[in-house]
Design an enzyme around this catalytic site. Structure first.
Site, PDB file in Angstrom:
ATOM      1  N   ARG A  43     -40.094   0.825 -69.197  1.00 55.92           N
ATOM      2  CA  ARG A  43     -40.659   1.690 -70.241  1.00 55.92           C
ATOM      3  C   ARG A  43     -39.534   2.257 -71.114  1.00 55.92           C
ATOM      4  O   ARG A  43     -38.363   2.063 -70.821  1.00 55.92           O
ATOM      5  CB  ARG A  43     -41.489   2.823 -69.620  1.00 55.92           C
ATOM      6  N   GLY A  44     -39.945   2.995 -72.163  1.00 52.45           N
ATOM      7  CA  GLY A  44     -38.973   3.511 -73.128  1.00 52.45           C
ATOM      8  C   GLY A  44     -38.852   2.498 -74.248  1.00 52.45           C
ATOM      9  O   GLY A  44     -38.657   1.296 -73.990  1.00 52.45           O
ATOM     10  N   ASP A  53     -40.643   6.600 -80.578  1.00 46.82           N
ATOM     11  CA  ASP A  53     -41.190   5.255 -80.347  1.00 46.82           C
ATOM     12  C   ASP A  53     -41.393   4.496 -81.650  1.00 46.82           C
ATOM     13  O   ASP A  53     -41.401   3.266 -81.659  1.00 46.82           O
ATOM     14  CB  ASP A  53     -42.495   5.339 -79.563  1.00 46.82           C
TER      15      ASP A  53
HETATM   16  O1  MRU Z   1     -44.596   5.817 -72.316  1.00 49.63           O
HETATM   17  P1  MRU Z   1     -43.104   5.704 -72.293  1.00 49.63           P
HETATM   18  O2  MRU Z   1     -42.484   6.273 -71.061  1.00 49.63           O
HETATM   19  O3  MRU Z   1     -42.625   4.312 -72.606  1.00 49.63           O
HETATM   20  O4  MRU Z   1     -42.657   6.635 -73.516  1.00 49.63           O
HETATM   21  C1  MRU Z   1     -41.296   6.776 -73.797  1.00 49.63           C
HETATM   22  C2  MRU Z   1     -41.007   7.767 -74.841  1.00 49.63           C
HETATM   23  O5  MRU Z   1     -41.887   8.337 -75.445  1.00 49.63           O
HETATM   24  C3  MRU Z   1     -39.583   7.990 -75.193  1.00 49.63           C
HETATM   25  O6  MRU Z   1     -39.370   9.299 -75.623  1.00 49.63           O
HETATM   26  C4  MRU Z   1     -39.217   7.029 -76.334  1.00 49.63           C
HETATM   27  O7  MRU Z   1     -39.543   5.712 -76.014  1.00 49.63           O
HETATM   28  C5  MRU Z   1     -37.776   7.095 -76.666  1.00 49.63           C
HETATM   29  S1  MRU Z   1     -36.823   6.408 -75.367  1.00 49.63           S
HETATM   30  C6  MRU Z   1     -35.279   6.183 -75.814  1.00 49.63           C
END
Ligand code: MRU
Length: 337
Positions: free
Chosen positions: A45-46, A234
């Site tokens: 994720r991220g 994102d």
């Molecule tokens: O649902 P996730 O855990 O993938 O969401 C991640 C986020 O919202 C982070 O803040 C974003 O991807 C930035 S990560 C460098």
């Protein structure tokens, strides 16, 4: 540094983030479908990491299809790209990386060459991200004063990227420069990326961190306990409106009310010039079980209705600056420069 993902001997090896912090489990696969499933289930994720993983998955698809003739090869890879594109809708890094992989497909008719080029391109996407994280850290750390108490949300560290992170890279770079930093990490319901992952990473890096539930931040701001807030992103629209983990918008509203700087830190790959404003960004909705249960234990009545958006949009007007690998941008945002 934690290696959230690696290309090893024709396999993808990644840390399963759903098992953290209790178990540090690494999974190895040569099947692109497994990677797609891992993204869907948030084992990977991220935003930046999703893009890197998808690129590696396309490289795996290329290896799997090695014996096919040219047109079938292209069809198979396109099928893999379509499957990966359908995993999560909000983070633009996924589509940015898949577009780069698709371009490689059209550069040569020789399957052997394309296969190798797909691997090379995925590795390049990964190493570029490592570099971008480093530059974000250096550019952003100039905004962090000594003795700063920093509020952050979700997880933006090595686990969310191919390198040292985005917002978290800013924090760790300031720390490495000798500045005293103290972090308040929102736990980030429903999936607790802050409580499970950010605290784990910051503690490993020797950075002081307090875990707070998602409704504590405004109270801390009211008591003058927060110097600045910083999160990742994102997808950033051309006008600066930013999609990030649900709860980010409330932090930005609260920061504005209390006159506290609110920063977004993200690589160039998170900026989507094709999207004019935040209202055009697709917001993922997650399974109701993620809200009605915690760690498999039911916490809400059977049959309750749930609404669970995974992200929200922070309007550009609430963002003090966007920290990128290319520099720090201030309003009115123009990322084309
Ligand atoms: O649902 P996730 O855990 O993938 O969401 C991640 C986020 O919202 C982070 O803040 C974003 O991807 C930035 S990560 C460098």
């Amino acid at each position: 540094m934690i290696k959230s993902i690696e290309w090893v001997g024709g396999h993808v090896r990644y840390i399963d983030q759903t098992k953290l912090p209790s178990d540090e489990v690494y999974t190895k696969t040569s099947d692109y479908r497994d990677v797609a499933e891992a993204i869907r289930k948030l084992r990977i994720r991220g935003a930046p990491l999703i893009g890197i993983a998808a690129a590696y998955a396309v490289a795996l698809a290329g290896m799997e299809s090695r014996k096919l003739e040219s047109s079938k090869f292209v069809n198979e890879i396109t099928e893999a790209i379509d499957l990966l594109a359908a995993t999560r809708p909000t983070a633009v890094n996924l589509f940015w990386a898949l577009k780069r992989m698709k371009t490689v497909l059209s550069l040569n008719d020789n399957i052997e060459i394309v296969r190798t080029s797909l691997i090379d391109e995925a590795i390049k996407i990964h190493s570029e991200d490592i570099e971008m994280c480093k530059n974000i850290g250096e550019n952003g750390s100039t905004l962090i004063p000594d003795n700063a108490t920093i509020l952050t949300h979700c997880n933006t560290g090595a686990l969310a990227t191919g390198g040292d992170g985005t917002a978290q890279s800013v924090i760790t770079t300031a720390h490495k420069q000798g500045k005293r930093v103290n972090v308040y990490a929102d736990e980030t319901r429903p999936l607790l990326q802050g409580g499970r992952l950010t605290t784990w990473e910051l503690m490993k890096n020797g950075i002081e961190v307090n875990l707070i539930t998602d409704n504590v931040a405004a109270f801390l701001m009211q008591r003058n306990k927060i110097t600045l807030a910083i999160t990742g992103a994102d997808r950033i629209a051309a006008n600066g409106d930013t999609a990030n983990k649900i709860g980010t918008y409330s932090i930005a509203v609260n920061a504005k009310y209390h006159d506290i700087p609110f920063y977004i830190a993200a690589p160039t790959s998170t900026i989507d010039p094709a999207i004019r404003s935040g209202s055009d960004i697709m917001i993922e909705e997650r399974n109701i079980e993620e809200v009605t249960s915690i760690d498999g234990k039911r916490i809400a009545p059977d049959g309750v209705k749930v609404y669970s958006p995974a992200f929200d949009i922070t309007p550009a007007s609430l963002i003090t600056a966007v920290i990128t690998d290319r520099g720090v941008f201030y309003p009115p945002f123009d990322f084309s420069k």
